[in-house]
Design a protein around this motif. Sequence first.
Motif, PDB file in Angstrom:
ATOM      1  N   ARG A 187       0.832  -1.192   0.000  1.00 23.39           N
ATOM      2  CA  ARG A 187       0.000   0.000   0.000  1.00 23.39           C
ATOM      3  C   ARG A 187       0.876   1.254   0.000  1.00 23.39           C
ATOM      4  O   ARG A 187       2.090   1.174   0.140  1.00 23.39           O
ATOM      5  N   ARG A 264     -18.225  -7.730   7.207  1.00 28.24           N
ATOM      6  CA  ARG A 264     -17.075  -6.823   7.157  1.00 28.24           C
ATOM      7  C   ARG A 264     -15.903  -7.331   7.991  1.00 28.24           C
ATOM      8  O   ARG A 264     -14.766  -7.345   7.540  1.00 28.24           O
ATOM      9  N   GLU A 328     -19.513   4.822   3.742  1.00 29.41           N
ATOM     10  CA  GLU A 328     -18.329   4.884   2.896  1.00 29.41           C
ATOM     11  C   GLU A 328     -17.116   5.363   3.684  1.00 29.41           C
ATOM     12  O   GLU A 328     -17.196   6.278   4.501  1.00 29.41           O
ATOM     13  N   ARG A 331     -14.348   0.648   7.364  1.00 32.06           N
ATOM     14  CA  ARG A 331     -14.165  -0.770   7.066  1.00 32.06           C
ATOM     15  C   ARG A 331     -15.082  -1.644   7.892  1.00 32.06           C
ATOM     16  O   ARG A 331     -15.655  -2.597   7.401  1.00 32.06           O
ATOM     17  N   THR A 350     -11.205   2.595   9.887  1.00 27.31           N
ATOM     18  CA  THR A 350     -11.434   3.359   8.670  1.00 27.31           C
ATOM     19  C   THR A 350     -10.688   2.712   7.505  1.00 27.31           C
ATOM     20  O   THR A 350      -9.797   1.876   7.702  1.00 27.31           O
ATOM     21  N   GLU A 351     -11.049   3.107   6.302  1.00 31.47           N
ATOM     22  CA  GLU A 351     -10.329   2.656   5.107  1.00 31.47           C
ATOM     23  C   GLU A 351      -9.155   3.597   4.876  1.00 31.47           C
ATOM     24  O   GLU A 351      -9.304   4.681   4.337  1.00 31.47           O
TER      25      GLU A 351
END
Length: 405
Positions: A187, A264, A328, A331, A350-351
């Motif tokens: 990432r 999730r 949105e 996660r 969070t993403e």
Amino acid sequence: MTAACDVAIVGGGPAGLGAALQLSRLGLRRVVVLERFGEAGGIPRHCGHPPYGMREFGRVLSGPAYARRLVLAAEEAGVEIRTDTTVTAIRPGGVLELATTDGAQTLTAGRVLLATGNRERTRAQLLAPGLRPVGVMNTGALQSLIYLEGKRPFLRPVIVGSEIVALSALLTCRRHGIRPVAMVETRDRPQTRRIDMLLARLMGVPVLTGAELLSIEGAPRVEALRLRHKGEERRLDCDGIVFSGRFTPEATVARQSELALDPRTLGPEVDADGRSSDPQVFVAGNVLHPVETAGHCWAEGRRAAQAIFRDMRKTPERAAGARVVPGEGLRYVVPQRLAAGAAAVLNIRTEGAVRGRLVLSDASGRELAARAVRSYPEQPVRLSVPALEPAALTGDLTLRLDRKD
């Protein structure tokens, strides 16, 4: 063979042992911990570095010393710990099916706590390319080889990943004369705090972010990792690869027991007390939220124990309340349900790294709780929710992230 106990705890790590000790202190006479390995204590058993134990024992301990203290405290409190015992399923009515060295058994419990933890994903699950030479493993396998078997599997590995467990792999290597060649993150940025990543710099280990893994080379042992970094193809000569992080809940028992799972987290769905879709089964620890520290899981196990103790005074009830739906950029959220009349703390991921505001609202759009947030990718984010009135729970609750640029 059938036996009975007040509470059966599946998993002998920090969450399970913390719960067992708390239940014993609350006065339950028969608390049984079921541990599939030959020794209880969980993952810290093979993390030979500090820091562990400040929250629990007021001192800094190595992982193995911490695990031994947890086990000893539980045993001294009268908790029965059964090792080499695998729970294959939990049936309605608190009936556990067991596989032991003495054959198949069953155990009936008034309440069950599932605390099976999590595991790192395998190389196959990460879709890593290349050959399958000797010397490719995850952090758990590395630490098991070193701390439990006294073996040093390589001297110059590459560590793939930059979550907190990757730093644990670095410390393990340093303590045993192993010099990592590099830390590689696919990432765009490290997945833990910048201050934590200073450890790699202090150890002289370069961190390559935004790297694409192309192939693992070597036969029969690892010889190199080929990757693309900043548009250029590179070959890192090494004799081992450690895939770290990317955790997934150890939820096999939950699936076999037909507990409702959260799509999730991939772990069991619970309410604020840790109650699953089976009213007699509670859940705590990293099987709910990969991944938290041992100290957090220990504290969560203790809270689950208090909820179980309260719940045993009444007829089991199915988890009620409104579902929390993350929007949105989020996660997951744990717990996934909130009921009226009791405050709760939401555990959120969070993403990626974010800066903004978290807001929990009811079906009408009314804000129930909110906080500013500025987080790194794998940072646990908490949102305190006050006791809610029934009127707020007439539909789904929405958890949203209002980002700031």
